[in-house]
Design a protein around this motif. Structure first.
Motif, PDB file in Angstrom:
ATOM      1  N   VAL A  18       0.833  -1.201   0.000  1.00  0.00           N
ATOM      2  CA  VAL A  18       0.000   0.000   0.000  1.00  0.00           C
ATOM      3  C   VAL A  18       0.869   1.253   0.000  1.00  0.00           C
ATOM      4  O   VAL A  18       0.602   2.220  -0.739  1.00  0.00           O
ATOM      5  N   GLN A  19       1.919   1.264   0.810  1.00  0.00           N
ATOM      6  CA  GLN A  19       2.820   2.416   0.856  1.00  0.00           C
ATOM      7  C   GLN A  19       3.554   2.600  -0.466  1.00  0.00           C
ATOM      8  O   GLN A  19       3.723   3.739  -0.937  1.00  0.00           O
ATOM      9  N   ALA A  20       3.999   1.501  -1.065  1.00  0.00           N
ATOM     10  CA  ALA A  20       4.702   1.609  -2.346  1.00  0.00           C
ATOM     11  C   ALA A  20       3.787   2.172  -3.429  1.00  0.00           C
ATOM     12  O   ALA A  20       4.209   3.007  -4.243  1.00  0.00           O
ATOM     13  N   ALA A  21       2.531   1.736  -3.440  1.00  0.00           N
ATOM     14  CA  ALA A  21       1.588   2.261  -4.436  1.00  0.00           C
ATOM     15  C   ALA A  21       1.326   3.748  -4.212  1.00  0.00           C
ATOM     16  O   ALA A  21       1.259   4.528  -5.169  1.00  0.00           O
ATOM     17  N   LEU A 129       8.645   7.182  11.710  1.00  0.00           N
ATOM     18  CA  LEU A 129       8.300   8.200  10.727  1.00  0.00           C
ATOM     19  C   LEU A 129       7.058   7.757   9.969  1.00  0.00           C
ATOM     20  O   LEU A 129       7.039   6.672   9.373  1.00  0.00           O
ATOM     21  N   THR A 130       6.026   8.597   9.993  1.00  0.00           N
ATOM     22  CA  THR A 130       4.783   8.329   9.276  1.00  0.00           C
ATOM     23  C   THR A 130       4.497   9.492   8.346  1.00  0.00           C
ATOM     24  O   THR A 130       4.426  10.643   8.787  1.00  0.00           O
ATOM     25  N   LEU A 131       4.366   9.204   7.066  1.00  0.00           N
ATOM     26  CA  LEU A 131       4.121  10.242   6.070  1.00  0.00           C
ATOM     27  C   LEU A 131       2.630  10.519   5.935  1.00  0.00           C
ATOM     28  O   LEU A 131       1.787   9.711   6.351  1.00  0.00           O
ATOM     29  N   ALA A 132       2.313  11.655   5.352  1.00  0.00           N
ATOM     30  CA  ALA A 132       0.917  12.024   5.140  1.00  0.00           C
ATOM     31  C   ALA A 132       0.252  11.037   4.190  1.00  0.00           C
ATOM     32  O   ALA A 132       0.894  10.482   3.297  1.00  0.00           O
ATOM     33  N   PRO A 137       3.734   3.574   9.924  1.00  0.00           N
ATOM     34  CA  PRO A 137       5.062   4.193   9.763  1.00  0.00           C
ATOM     35  C   PRO A 137       5.921   3.406   8.783  1.00  0.00           C
ATOM     36  O   PRO A 137       5.657   2.229   8.488  1.00  0.00           O
ATOM     37  N   LEU A 138       6.963   4.037   8.288  1.00  0.00           N
ATOM     38  CA  LEU A 138       7.879   3.393   7.353  1.00  0.00           C
ATOM     39  C   LEU A 138       8.789   2.421   8.090  1.00  0.00           C
ATOM     40  O   LEU A 138       9.238   2.690   9.219  1.00  0.00           O
ATOM     41  N   GLY A 163      15.218  -0.181  -7.948  1.00  0.00           N
ATOM     42  CA  GLY A 163      14.034  -0.489  -7.167  1.00  0.00           C
ATOM     43  C   GLY A 163      14.198  -0.339  -5.676  1.00  0.00           C
ATOM     44  O   GLY A 163      13.278  -0.687  -4.922  1.00  0.00           O
ATOM     45  N   ARG A 164      15.315   0.173  -5.216  1.00  0.00           N
ATOM     46  CA  ARG A 164      15.539   0.349  -3.785  1.00  0.00           C
ATOM     47  C   ARG A 164      14.904   1.649  -3.307  1.00  0.00           C
ATOM     48  O   ARG A 164      14.943   2.660  -3.998  1.00  0.00           O
ATOM     49  N   TRP A 165      14.342   1.609  -2.104  1.00  0.00           N
ATOM     50  CA  TRP A 165      13.677   2.769  -1.516  1.00  0.00           C
ATOM     51  C   TRP A 165      14.575   3.390  -0.462  1.00  0.00           C
ATOM     52  O   TRP A 165      15.183   2.683   0.354  1.00  0.00           O
ATOM     53  N   PHE A 166      14.659   4.736  -0.473  1.00  0.00           N
ATOM     54  CA  PHE A 166      15.501   5.453   0.478  1.00  0.00           C
ATOM     55  C   PHE A 166      14.705   6.626   1.052  1.00  0.00           C
ATOM     56  O   PHE A 166      13.853   7.206   0.380  1.00  0.00           O
ATOM     57  N   VAL A 167      15.027   6.957   2.300  1.00  0.00           N
ATOM     58  CA  VAL A 167      14.457   8.134   2.947  1.00  0.00           C
ATOM     59  C   VAL A 167      15.607   8.949   3.515  1.00  0.00           C
ATOM     60  O   VAL A 167      16.524   8.406   4.139  1.00  0.00           O
ATOM     61  N   SER A 168      15.591  10.241   3.257  1.00  0.00           N
ATOM     62  CA  SER A 168      16.632  11.156   3.710  1.00  0.00           C
ATOM     63  C   SER A 168      16.037  12.131   4.716  1.00  0.00           C
ATOM     64  O   SER A 168      15.057  12.818   4.403  1.00  0.00           O
ATOM     65  N   LEU A 169      16.609  12.175   5.899  1.00  0.00           N
ATOM     66  CA  LEU A 169      16.119  13.037   6.977  1.00  0.00           C
ATOM     67  C   LEU A 169      17.088  14.195   7.166  1.00  0.00           C
ATOM     68  O   LEU A 169      18.277  13.992   7.451  1.00  0.00           O
TER      69      LEU A 169
END
Length: 418
Positions: A18-21, A129-132, A137-138, A163-169
């Protein structure tokens, strides 16, 4: 005293289906809004000679969301869409200031897939961390801890070609500078990635060459697949993973080198290189791209600013290779195959070590003269710095000085930093 800086901490995470979509939908909306705003600004200028700012494009976005064709823009968070408009405004600001080219449209297949969230579009609580627009959370892999008490001000989510997912804070961090002395000149090359004025040579790891056979085989498999098929998508991801492996190893190696140089040396002198022009040589383009000299300079610049180091960039037309570091004589020619040469004064020079010593001497001369240390950007060679205009014999013997014997008071620049 510690120095307060803005620092980004990048982590890998594994989203649910669901998050990826939701994130993929957000990436597409961000790209669409950016392209539509760019088209509106381009048409306004070409047809009416009118400049549209961020406020006007924001009003256009509000109108787009009310139409039936673009009603799907309401399904994603509005913050990444607004941030895309701000990024476009920044791109135009750089264009009008002649710091960059005109902005181009984002491509579905070639452009970076990313979305930026400000503090109003995510929730940071107890290390989660939870996005709008998301209920969970991720699932972040915390490979290293955040600074104590740090709270992210901006979150950027991205997906690479593999295809790798990254988050930058983006967080506030305090860096305590480590005392250092001495100066070093750095000459970039291909046989040796870096040559220091102290005589040390750092071997070029050639990450791309190590995986060239695997990459060639994967690219051939990709070329045989039918376009639009599922097998072609699998083959494309396989090629992207090999490229990601090469880029990760190269980036890690450059981080280690730049961190070591900044921690050990107070004054660092490098040479300005026109990499975009150098890669036009098809015989050396692959090796030059693999060396990543521009990435090395970028890392060195921001780390030197963090730790309070003096970074000097010498003009690219300075003849560091052909100049004798002992007597100051200038050789007429110096082909690439000449690795050692003997000056008429009797000094025997290693090509790269001699260039590094001359770069160090040029940087110290620029610093001492208070000249503008920015490299010459014009196409003409007439606008030269004082380093090139002075007689080479005027600095006789300076390149031969060791970094540890130089006074740190002379290394404090009185001019502007690059």
């Amino acid at each position: 005293m510690s120095r307060a800086v803005k620092r980004a901490f990048k982590y890998r995470f594994y989203p649910t289906d669901v998050q990826a979509a939701q994130l993929s939908r957000t990436f597409g909306c961000v790209r669409l809004v950016y392209n539509m705003a760019l088209q509106a600004r381009t048409e306004a200028w070409t047809q009416r000679q009118e400049r549209i700012n961020y406020n006007a494009t924001s009003a256009l976005l509000t109108a787009w969301k009310k139409t039936d064709d673009l009603a799907f823009l309401n399904e994603v968070s509005c913050v990444p869409l607004q941030q895309a408009l701000r990024h476009l405004q920044t791109a135009y600001t750089n264009f009008w200031a002649r710091r960059a080219k005109h902005p181009t449209y984002k491509s579905k297949r070639r452009s970076r897939r990313s979305a930026e969230y400000t503090a109003s579009a995510f929730r940071w609580r107890d290390g989660t961390l939870t996005l709008a627009k998301m209920a969970e959370p991720l699932d972040i892999v915390w490979s290293r801890p955040l600074p104590d008490g740090a709270s992210p001000s901006t979150v950027t989510v991205s997906q690479d070609a593999a295809g790798r997912w990254f988050v930058s804070l983006l967080c506030d961090d305090a860096i305590t500078p480590i005392p250092a002395t001495g100066a070093v000149g750095i000459d970039a090359g291909l046989d040796s990635l870096l040559t220091l004025s102290t005589g040390e040579k750092i071997t070029n790891p050639r990450h791309e060459r190590a995986d060239r056979q695997r990459l060639t085989r994967a690219q051939r498999d990709l070329a045989r697949k039918q376009k639009g098929s599922a097998n072609r998508t699998k083959a494309r991801i396989k090629v992207a993973r090999i490229h990601a492996r090469i880029a990760d190893r190269r980036r890690d190696h450059l981080h280690q080198l730049t961190t070591r140089l900044v921690r050990e040396t107070q004054a660092i002198v490098i040479e300005d290189l026109a990499v975009a022009n150098m890669v036009k040589n098809h015989r050396l383009a692959r090796a030059i791209s693999d060396a990543a000299w521009r990435q090395f300079r970028t890392m060195l610049e921001y780390k030197a600013a963090w730790h309070g180091r003096d970074l000097t960039v010498v003009d690219r037309w300075f003849p560091s290779t052909r100049l004798c570091s002992a007597c100051g004589a200038l050789a007429q020619k110096m082909p690439l195959d000449v690795r050692e040469w003997t000056c008429p004064c009797g000094a025997v020079h290693d090509r790269d070590v001699n260039a590094a010593r001359n770069i160090l001497a040029a940087g110290l001369a620029v610093t001492a003269c208070g000249d503008d240390i920015r490299p010459q950007r014009g196409t003409s060679r007439t606008g030269q710095s004082s380093t090139k205009q002075e007689n080479p014999r005027a600095t006789k013997g300076i390149p031969a000085l060791r970094a540890g014997k130089m006074s740190t008071s002379v290394l404090t620049p009185s001019g502007r930093r690059p």
